[in-house]
Write a protein that holds these residues in place. Sequence first.
Motif, PDB file in Angstrom:
ATOM      1  N   GLU A 190       1.567  -3.780   7.741  1.00 35.09           N
ATOM      2  CA  GLU A 190       2.109  -2.590   8.402  1.00 35.09           C
ATOM      3  C   GLU A 190       1.252  -1.348   8.223  1.00 35.09           C
ATOM      4  OE1 GLU A 190       5.782  -2.329   6.253  1.00 35.09           O
ATOM      5  OE2 GLU A 190       6.906  -2.989   8.004  1.00 35.09           O
ATOM      6  N   ALA A 191       0.364  -1.337   7.262  1.00 30.57           N
ATOM      7  CA  ALA A 191      -0.335  -0.116   6.851  1.00 30.57           C
ATOM      8  C   ALA A 191      -1.098   0.541   7.994  1.00 30.57           C
ATOM      9  CB  ALA A 191      -1.272  -0.409   5.696  1.00 30.57           C
ATOM     10  N   ASP A 192      -1.876  -0.211   8.750  1.00 27.71           N
ATOM     11  CA  ASP A 192      -2.662   0.390   9.830  1.00 27.71           C
ATOM     12  C   ASP A 192      -1.769   1.005  10.902  1.00 27.71           C
ATOM     13  OD1 ASP A 192      -5.064  -0.254   8.627  1.00 27.71           O
ATOM     14  OD2 ASP A 192      -5.233  -2.183   9.673  1.00 27.71           O
ATOM     15  N   ARG A 193      -0.679   0.334  11.219  1.00 24.63           N
ATOM     16  CA  ARG A 193       0.246   0.837  12.246  1.00 24.63           C
ATOM     17  C   ARG A 193       0.907   2.137  11.791  1.00 24.63           C
ATOM     18  NH1 ARG A 193       5.662  -1.154  12.816  1.00 24.63           N
ATOM     19  NH2 ARG A 193       4.981  -2.783  11.405  1.00 24.63           N
ATOM     20  N   ASN A 198       0.695  -4.707   3.556  1.00 20.37           N
ATOM     21  CA  ASN A 198      -0.672  -4.651   4.055  1.00 20.37           C
ATOM     22  C   ASN A 198      -0.724  -4.796   5.575  1.00 20.37           C
ATOM     23  OD1 ASN A 198      -1.589  -4.338   1.465  1.00 20.37           O
ATOM     24  ND2 ASN A 198      -2.038  -6.505   1.177  1.00 20.37           N
ATOM     25  N   VAL A 243      -0.267   4.309   9.460  1.00 19.73           N
ATOM     26  CA  VAL A 243      -1.277   5.374   9.395  1.00 19.73           C
ATOM     27  C   VAL A 243      -1.545   5.935  10.792  1.00 19.73           C
ATOM     28  CG1 VAL A 243      -3.705   5.839   8.917  1.00 19.73           C
ATOM     29  CG2 VAL A 243      -2.347   4.581   7.268  1.00 19.73           C
ATOM     30  N   LYS A 244      -1.646   5.069  11.774  1.00 24.44           N
ATOM     31  CA  LYS A 244      -1.879   5.517  13.151  1.00 24.44           C
ATOM     32  C   LYS A 244      -0.707   6.354  13.658  1.00 24.44           C
ATOM     33  CE  LYS A 244      -3.077   3.796  17.774  1.00 24.44           C
ATOM     34  NZ  LYS A 244      -2.677   5.014  18.363  1.00 24.44           N
ATOM     35  N   LYS A 300       0.847  -1.186   0.000  1.00 21.60           N
ATOM     36  CA  LYS A 300       0.000   0.000   0.000  1.00 21.60           C
ATOM     37  C   LYS A 300       0.881   1.234   0.000  1.00 21.60           C
ATOM     38  CE  LYS A 300      -3.992  -1.986   2.152  1.00 21.60           C
ATOM     39  NZ  LYS A 300      -5.081  -1.808   3.072  1.00 21.60           N
ATOM     40  N   ARG A 358      -0.899   9.790  11.937  1.00 23.05           N
ATOM     41  CA  ARG A 358      -2.045  10.549  12.433  1.00 23.05           C
ATOM     42  C   ARG A 358      -1.781  11.070  13.849  1.00 23.05           C
ATOM     43  NH1 ARG A 358      -6.342   6.923  11.936  1.00 23.05           N
ATOM     44  NH2 ARG A 358      -5.720   6.130  13.949  1.00 23.05           N
TER      45      ARG A 358
END
Length: 81
Positions: free
Chosen positions: A68-71, A66, A73-74, A2, A77
Amino acid sequence: MKRIEAIIPPSRIGKVCAALENAGHARPRISQVEGVSPNGTGHLLRGKTYRADLMVRAKVEVTATNAEADRIVKAIRDAAF
């Protein structure tokens, strides 16, 4: 894979890079971008006020898996705000 893009104020680049390094991704791509400001800002120069409609921002780009993406983005942010 991503591709994550974030447009942030230039003053937050240091915090975002530190947060990405702590998240395990130490090599973001950073570039300068300009956009139109919704309300514009006035600048006083030699006794006259000029209106500047462009605002400068920093664009942070990261390519991640995929998983690692959420970590990532958090991390971006939390550091940017």
